[in-house]
Design an enzyme around this catalytic site. Structure first.
Site, PDB file in Angstrom:
ATOM      1  N   ASP A 184       0.871  -1.186   0.000  1.00  0.00           N
ATOM      2  CA  ASP A 184       0.000   0.000   0.000  1.00  0.00           C
ATOM      3  C   ASP A 184       0.904   1.231   0.000  1.00  0.00           C
ATOM      4  OD1 ASP A 184       0.977  -0.487   2.555  1.00  0.00           O
ATOM      5  OD2 ASP A 184      -0.787   0.285   3.578  1.00  0.00           O
ATOM      6  N   ASP A 216       6.944   1.442   2.366  1.00  0.00           N
ATOM      7  CA  ASP A 216       6.773   0.513   1.244  1.00  0.00           C
ATOM      8  C   ASP A 216       7.728   0.894   0.108  1.00  0.00           C
ATOM      9  OD1 ASP A 216       3.837  -0.891   1.816  1.00  0.00           O
ATOM     10  OD2 ASP A 216       3.947   1.176   2.516  1.00  0.00           O
TER      11      ASP A 216
END
Length: 317
Positions: free
Chosen positions: A9, A14
């Site tokens: 996400d 990330d």
């Protein structure tokens, strides 16, 4: 080649995890499936393409996954990652969303694993909605995985989103429950408390971002919001131990890339609480074996932080 599928996400950590994987010459990312979480799905898709563009790897296929949790109310983490998920840093020339693949994320994930049975390591750093949908549609999917590495959950009922819940699990408790209940492949979990206890000095963060590269300059810009939040007094009260740079998702990714980083894991059955008024989304760690579950997860307890720092430095070179 180590074959990876990444489900994320894309927020700041990330992005850091993607760069870690792309810095390893022996790793092939078969695909990336995007999920709601740190920011709405449209931003996640755009952010993922932005990171791949900076790394000159727009050849990696990116898939649109679930934009909503299975049952829970959707929520995001804009207070930490910025409203757009990457520190609200404008991109004058963002990659076109036309680059996205047409196939849905869960279907693409399953197809890649079926084509490479026993070879694919799945790294999940988002709410687990895509994984839950995949195993519901294709019940034998998880049996063909080599391993699952995920960032999520908590081991001491210390939350960062609710009193007792970590963000990824709280954002879709039913999905987390399904994954921990159904997946029987080797499973490794980097929990919230583990990542806090394994945080790196801010002096390392300064060194990491001071490298004279396009990647380091990009990372320095997108981390400003999250760094300010992480160094605030309120955030310091939330973490369990250690004060410093805490890239939660990178612990799961780094361990998937090099299992020798995990110096000590604890094997124990786990589940997720779904009904508690204060504990919904909390990961349950069954030390007394009352759940009678055969499958045990590997809970990360101790990490090789020196080697981890070297990997992070290389990822921005």
């Amino acid at each position: 080649m180590k074959k990876l599928w990444v489900d994320l996400d894309t927020g700041v950590d990330d992005a850091q995890a993607i760069m870690l994987a792309l810095s390893r010459p022996n790793v092939e990312i078969l695909g990336i499936s995007c999920c709601h979480g740190n920011t709405p799905l449209k931003n996640v898709l755009q952010n993922t393409l932005r990171v791949l563009k900076v790394c000159e790897r727009l050849d990696i296929p990116v898939y649109k996954g679930c934009k909503l949790p299975l049952l829970a109310r959707k929520q995001h983490a804009s207070d930490y990652h910025g409203k757009d998920g990457l520190g609200d840093v404008p991109d004058p020339d963002p990659p076109s969303l036309d680059l996205l693949q047409k196939k849905k994320g869960p279907d693409a994930m399953v197809e890649a694993v079926k084509k490479n049975p026993g070879e694919v390591t799945l790294v999940a750093t988002a709410p687990l909605t895509n994984l839950a949908v995949a195993v519901q549609l294709y019940p034998s999917f998880h049996t063909k995985l080599k391993a699952l590495f995920l960032m999520g959950g908590n081991i001491n009922s210390r939350g960062n989103t609710t009193v007792c819940g970590e963000f990824n699990f709280v954002a879709d408790p039913e999905a987390a429950y399904i994954v921990l209940d159904r997946f029987t492949c080797p499973t490794y979990i980097a929990s919230w408390e583990f990542s806090c206890a394994s945080s790196l000095p801010w002096s390392f963060c300064d060194q990491w971002l001071a490298q004279c590269t396009v990647k380091a300059e990009f990372m320095k810009k997108i981390t400003e919001v999250s760094r300010k939040r992480a160094q605030s007094q309120d955030y310091q009260k939330e973490i369990t131990s250690g004060q410093g740079f805490n890239s939660c998702d990178c612990y799961a990714m780094a361990a998937a890339l090099d299992e020798s980083l995990m110096l000590h894991n604890e094997q124990v059955a786990v589940s997720v609480e779904l009904e508690g008024a204060l504990t919904r989304g909390m990961m349950v760690v069954d030390y007394m074996e009352l759940l009678k579950k055969k499958h045990k997860a590997n809970i990360m307890k101790k990490f090789d932080l020196e080697k981890f720092q070297k990997m992070l430095l290389k990822s921005l070179q």
